[in-house]
Design a protein around this motif. Structure first.
Motif, PDB file in Angstrom:
ATOM      1  N   ARG A 150       0.859  -1.184   0.000  1.00  0.00           N
ATOM      2  CA  ARG A 150       0.000   0.000   0.000  1.00  0.00           C
ATOM      3  C   ARG A 150       0.896   1.235   0.000  1.00  0.00           C
ATOM      4  O   ARG A 150       1.758   1.389   0.864  1.00  0.00           O
ATOM      5  CB  ARG A 150      -0.909   0.022   1.228  1.00  0.00           C
ATOM      6  N   LEU A 151       0.666   2.100  -0.961  1.00  0.00           N
ATOM      7  CA  LEU A 151       1.501   3.294  -1.116  1.00  0.00           C
ATOM      8  C   LEU A 151       0.644   4.552  -1.021  1.00  0.00           C
ATOM      9  O   LEU A 151      -0.518   4.562  -1.439  1.00  0.00           O
ATOM     10  CB  LEU A 151       2.214   3.278  -2.467  1.00  0.00           C
ATOM     11  N   MET A 180      11.774   7.788  -2.404  1.00  0.00           N
ATOM     12  CA  MET A 180      11.753   7.799  -0.938  1.00  0.00           C
ATOM     13  C   MET A 180      10.752   6.746  -0.468  1.00  0.00           C
ATOM     14  O   MET A 180       9.607   7.028  -0.107  1.00  0.00           O
ATOM     15  CB  MET A 180      11.379   9.183  -0.407  1.00  0.00           C
ATOM     16  N   LEU A 181      11.178   5.486  -0.497  1.00  0.00           N
ATOM     17  CA  LEU A 181      10.242   4.373  -0.366  1.00  0.00           C
ATOM     18  C   LEU A 181       9.569   4.308   0.998  1.00  0.00           C
ATOM     19  O   LEU A 181       8.374   4.007   1.098  1.00  0.00           O
ATOM     20  CB  LEU A 181      10.979   3.055  -0.647  1.00  0.00           C
ATOM     21  N   THR A 182      10.317   4.564   2.061  1.00  0.00           N
ATOM     22  CA  THR A 182       9.719   4.526   3.394  1.00  0.00           C
ATOM     23  C   THR A 182       8.645   5.595   3.524  1.00  0.00           C
ATOM     24  O   THR A 182       7.587   5.373   4.125  1.00  0.00           O
ATOM     25  CB  THR A 182      10.788   4.728   4.474  1.00  0.00           C
ATOM     26  N   LYS A 183       8.891   6.752   2.951  1.00  0.00           N
ATOM     27  CA  LYS A 183       7.918   7.843   2.970  1.00  0.00           C
ATOM     28  C   LYS A 183       6.639   7.443   2.239  1.00  0.00           C
ATOM     29  O   LYS A 183       5.523   7.726   2.691  1.00  0.00           O
ATOM     30  CB  LYS A 183       8.541   9.078   2.331  1.00  0.00           C
ATOM     31  N   LEU A 184       6.768   6.747   1.108  1.00  0.00           N
ATOM     32  CA  LEU A 184       5.594   6.310   0.353  1.00  0.00           C
ATOM     33  C   LEU A 184       4.795   5.257   1.111  1.00  0.00           C
ATOM     34  O   LEU A 184       3.568   5.163   0.954  1.00  0.00           O
ATOM     35  CB  LEU A 184       6.027   5.736  -1.004  1.00  0.00           C
ATOM     36  N   LYS A 227      12.324  -0.437   2.506  1.00  0.00           N
ATOM     37  CA  LYS A 227      10.931  -0.850   2.691  1.00  0.00           C
ATOM     38  C   LYS A 227      10.697  -1.487   4.051  1.00  0.00           C
ATOM     39  O   LYS A 227       9.557  -1.534   4.534  1.00  0.00           O
ATOM     40  CB  LYS A 227      10.497  -1.813   1.584  1.00  0.00           C
ATOM     41  N   ASN A 228      11.767  -1.948   4.690  1.00  0.00           N
ATOM     42  CA  ASN A 228      11.633  -2.567   6.014  1.00  0.00           C
ATOM     43  C   ASN A 228      11.917  -1.610   7.158  1.00  0.00           C
ATOM     44  O   ASN A 228      11.880  -2.008   8.324  1.00  0.00           O
ATOM     45  CB  ASN A 228      12.554  -3.789   6.123  1.00  0.00           C
ATOM     46  N   LEU A 229      12.210  -0.354   6.841  1.00  0.00           N
ATOM     47  CA  LEU A 229      12.368   0.635   7.907  1.00  0.00           C
ATOM     48  C   LEU A 229      11.021   0.887   8.573  1.00  0.00           C
ATOM     49  O   LEU A 229       9.969   0.738   7.943  1.00  0.00           O
ATOM     50  CB  LEU A 229      12.912   1.943   7.323  1.00  0.00           C
TER      51      LEU A 229
END
Length: 421
Positions: free
Chosen positions: A48-49, A91-95, A239-241
């Motif tokens: 989910r983004l 910025m994957l964690t942000k998404l 993505k695992n943060l």
């Protein structure tokens, strides 16, 4: 459910998601999206983004393909406004983090507190002026003195002092405030400064150090954006943060950015002295050189931060040389000019090193690096440019270091000249 590795690209009309899903059940795959929300489900994967721009209404214009050779879905979604540029798609964690629209009260209990909807840091800083120290009330909690990212933690390190005593030089972290940390750190560094080691590196190691200074690291080799792309291992870490947002004052952000300089200096020193190939000692080197990590120190100004970095680099590591230290400062400057993505790559590398090292080094990830990796994704690029410009204007002199370097070098020069006569 497993969050799959993913990348996002865009063109003027579409965003393109590349979702790595080698165990997916192709026939049971579903995709849904609405405005800024995107959801993907294909057992055992769920994604989910929260996108930084709006998508067009779900009307069949979307494209979903499966690349069997790469084991990945290729999904193209039409933008609501053609030509709109979606910021921060790397910025994957942000998404992955759901924006929190409600205002929350900041607590000082160590409990994670979410902010209002966080987009980007919008502060302007004077890097040369102290933004004021922590007061006693701000610094202390029921568990004692606070430390870690934005002083969010307390009562943790006392349980691990026997195991990390060689890394954490502050022996009473729960009862020593930041002013005392600075004083104790400087006092110990002055006591541990080894004139003979400095002298030896100045003359006997000069060829080795010359080679280290001239070695080209990644941030010096290229000026294009390829150096800022994340590889699969870095994407996996991002993505695992943890999915966090932070309620921070201007002072806290200022001090965190100075701490970032301190950590990047330690990382750059290790990269340069290992010629880009980390060793089993890299975790030790990074923690030792960073006063943020080894002394839990909060820096006050950018010049003071750089002086501290040089002091640590002339006391603790294998190579202790003035010109080498100045070169590492330039390395930090180069990293900042590369921008946020490259900075995150460096922090992710630090995170990996500390996780894979022994001696409970992962604790410093829990206290600092993990939060830095998440928070940096919301800091404006302009902030890093401002910090880099400020660094470029600062001249660090030997007098500022306080180790009588000029006297030692003069004495060493006289002794060396006498030895060759």
């Amino acid at each position: 459910m497993i969050t799959p590795n993913f990348k996002i690209n865009q063109d003027p009309r579409y965003i393109h998601l590349l979702i790595k899903a080698p165990m997916a059940k192709i026939g049971e795959t579903s995709v849904a999206f609405d405005d800024e929300m995107f959801c993907f489900h294909s057992k055992p994967y769920y994604l989910r983004l929260h996108l930084p721009g709006k998508l067009a209404t779900q009307d069949g214009s979307e494209k979903i393909d499966w690349d069997g050779e790469k084991n990945e879905f290729v999904i193209s979604l039409l933008k609501a406004t053609e030509g709109e540029h979606f910021n921060d798609l790397n910025m994957l964690t942000k998404l992955l983090t759901k924006p929190n629209h409600q205002k929350n009260i900041k607590l000082n209990s160590g409990i994670e507190v979410l902010d209002q909807e966080v987009t980007e840091d919008q502060e302007d800083y004077d890097w040369y002026i102290d933004q004021s120290e922590w007061t006693e009330d701000e610094q202390k909690s029921l568990m004692g003195e606070k430390y870690g990212f934005a002083n969010r933690y307390s009562g943790i390190l006392s349980r691990f002092l026997d195991e990390i005593g060689d890394l954490l030089e502050l022996k009473q972290p729960e009862t020593t405030d930041n002013c005392e940390r600075k004083e104790l750190r400087l006092q110990k560094d002055k006591e541990m400064f080894d004139e003979d080691h400095y002298w030896f590196d100045l003359y006997e190691q000069k060829d080795t150090i010359k080679d280290l200074i001239s070695f080209k690291l990644d941030w010096e080799k290229t000026t294009d954006c390829d150096s800022c792309n994340f590889n699969d291992e870095q994407i996996f870490r991002m993505k695992n943060l943890p999915k966090r947002e932070y309620l921070l004052s201007k002072k806290e952000k200022f001090q965190l950015l100075l701490g970032l300089i301190d950590i990047l200096f330690a990382y750059s020193y290790d990269m340069r002295t290992t010629e880009g190939e980390h060793t089993c000692e890299s975790g030790w080197t990074i923690i030792k050189l960073s006063a943020t990590l080894s002394w839990l120190q909060i820096h006050s100004t950018l010049p003071e931060t750089l002086v501290t970095c040089v002091q640590r680099s002339l006391v603790h590591p294998l190579y202790r040389n003035w010109n080498l230290s100045l070169k590492v400062i330039n390395d930090v400057y180069q990293i900042l000019t590369k921008g946020r993505s490259f900075i995150i790559k460096c922090l992710l590398d630090v995170h990996r090193i500390l996780n894979e090292s022994g001696d409970l080094q992962y604790i410093f990830n829990d206290l600092y690096i993990t939060d830095y990796c998440v928070w940096i994704q919301n800091v404006r690029e302009e902030t890093f440019r401002s910090l880099a410009e400020a660094m470029k204007k600062i001249e660090i002199t030997k007098e500022m270091i306080g180790f009588d370097l000029q006297i030692i070098e003069k004495a060493a020069e006289l002794a060396f000249n006498e030895s060759i006569q």
